[in-house]
Design an enzyme around this catalytic site. Structure first.
Site, PDB file in Angstrom:
ATOM      1  N   HIS A 128      16.309 -16.201  19.641  1.00 43.39           N
ATOM      2  CA  HIS A 128      16.497 -15.908  18.215  1.00 43.39           C
ATOM      3  C   HIS A 128      15.166 -15.796  17.464  1.00 43.39           C
ATOM      4  O   HIS A 128      15.028 -14.986  16.551  1.00 43.39           O
ATOM      5  CB  HIS A 128      17.369 -17.006  17.602  1.00 43.39           C
ATOM      6  CG  HIS A 128      17.565 -16.847  16.145  1.00 43.39           C
ATOM      7  ND1 HIS A 128      18.129 -15.715  15.590  1.00 43.39           N
ATOM      8  CD2 HIS A 128      17.223 -17.645  15.103  1.00 43.39           C
ATOM      9  CE1 HIS A 128      18.148 -15.834  14.281  1.00 43.39           C
ATOM     10  NE2 HIS A 128      17.601 -16.996  13.952  1.00 43.39           N
ATOM     11  N   LYS A 170      19.668 -10.261   2.959  1.00 44.36           N
ATOM     12  CA  LYS A 170      20.882 -11.056   3.180  1.00 44.36           C
ATOM     13  C   LYS A 170      20.598 -12.538   3.005  1.00 44.36           C
ATOM     14  O   LYS A 170      19.527 -13.017   3.340  1.00 44.36           O
ATOM     15  CB  LYS A 170      21.377 -10.801   4.616  1.00 44.36           C
ATOM     16  CG  LYS A 170      22.469 -11.727   5.111  1.00 44.36           C
ATOM     17  CD  LYS A 170      22.639 -11.667   6.639  1.00 44.36           C
ATOM     18  CE  LYS A 170      22.109 -12.909   7.308  1.00 44.36           C
ATOM     19  NZ  LYS A 170      22.333 -12.965   8.775  1.00 44.36           N
TER      20      LYS A 170
END
Ligand code: R5P
Length: 306
Positions: free
Chosen positions: A129, A191
């Site tokens: 990630h 976001k």
């Protein structure tokens, strides 16, 4: 050292595929559960002296697959394995790489310690990630990327109208890597995550009107990120023909429902996690087996990884 591949239940077919490419078969082991749910594993004596590669993505059920990996490592070590490498194509808990709120744990660090302290000599992982996770591990980490494989699967599919979309700020570097390989511009979606399943989009940076979006992310979990990005892209006038590219297809919770409502042309993912066919979902899966088999062969032979 004799190369031994063991496939945990996290993705046995990927382990078999890797073993097949290395001209061997996965080494079988016994696994069963005690009545209270405790997992019990037993590896064969053939691991003794071997260069053992435990292939186990720690996808859902994350804790179960992690525990299986740790028990297998312990069993192999006690059985006399010469060297132990964890091949974790998808690493669960990697998203918990920092504390957003004061009372939180840093799950990625806990998992890195569990794998690194005493369990394995080395980890092979794919598209973690966050690249800085390498610093969490006290043992060598071979951090591979599926981006070149996925980008090459996109070649011929992207056109002059395509634009690469980072669905959040964390995906910008990833989008830049695809952009470099595919020679297309990028757009960034702003976001914020509200909860594990819900996100909110504040706006888009870049030109998308009249373009076909290729949304790139490291993983699709509940597809909330993709759904929100798609809505923002549509509102900004992009064409209703969305391609989503991600290294890891978790597809949990409302993911399939959400994806089924989108004008999705293609969902391009790898087999880091088992991916089942889902009816009308335009799924395209690129296998990691060739890249992982090559990596294991090089590690076993002490060859350069470059
Ligand atoms: C977030 O930082 C990750 O890169 C992904 O965007 C996210 O984890 C995807 O989760 P979901 O599909 O549940 O929105």
């Amino acid at each position: 050292m004799k190369l031994v591949v063991i496939g945990g239940s996290g993705n046995l077919s990927l382990a078999e595929s890797i073993a097949g490419r290395l001209g061997t078969r996965v080494c079988p082991f016994e696994a069963n559960r005690f009545p209270d749910g405790e997992l019990h594993v037993e590896v064969p004596a053939t691991v003794r002296g071997g260069d053992v590669y435990l292939v186990q993505p720690t996808g859902p059920p994350v804790d179960g697959h992690l525990m299986e990996l740790l028990l297998l490592a312990d069993a192999c070590r006690r059985a006399g394995a010469g060297r132990l490498t964890a091949v974790v194509p998808y690493l669960g808990y990697a998203r918990q790489d920092r504390r957003v709120n004061k009372g939180e744990a840093v799950g990625a660090r806990v998992v890195a310690d569990l794998l690194g302290v005493g369990a394995f000599e080395r980890i092979v992982a794919v598209d973690l990630h966050n690249v800085s996770l390498e610093g969490f591990f006290g043992i060598p980490l071979e951090h591979l990327s599926a981006v070149p494989l996925l980008a090459s699967a996109l070649e011929g599919l992207v056109t002059d109208k395509s634009v690469l979309v980072a669905p959040d700020l964390g995906a910008v570097k990833l989008a830049e890597r695809y952009a470099e390989l595919l020679h297309r511009p990028i757009t960034i979606v702003h976001k914020t995550r509200l909860s594990g399943e819900e996100v909110r989009v504040y706006g888009i940076v870049g030109e998308v009107a009249g373009r076909t979006p290729v949304i790139v992310d490291d993983m699709v979990s509940t597809a909330g990120t993709i759904e929100a990005a798609a809505a923002a892209l549509s509102a900004a006038g992009c064409l209703r023909e969305i391609t989503v590219v991600a290294s890891h297809a978790l597809l949990v919770g409302p993911a399939l429902r959400r994806l089924s409502t989108l004008p999705l042309k293609r969902l391009l993912v790898t087999d880091s996690l088992p991916v089942a066919e889902h009816g009308s979902l335009p799924l395209q899966v690129v296998s990691l087996a060739p890249m992982l088999a090559e990596t294991l062969a090089r590690l076993n032979g002490g060859e350069s990884m470059s």
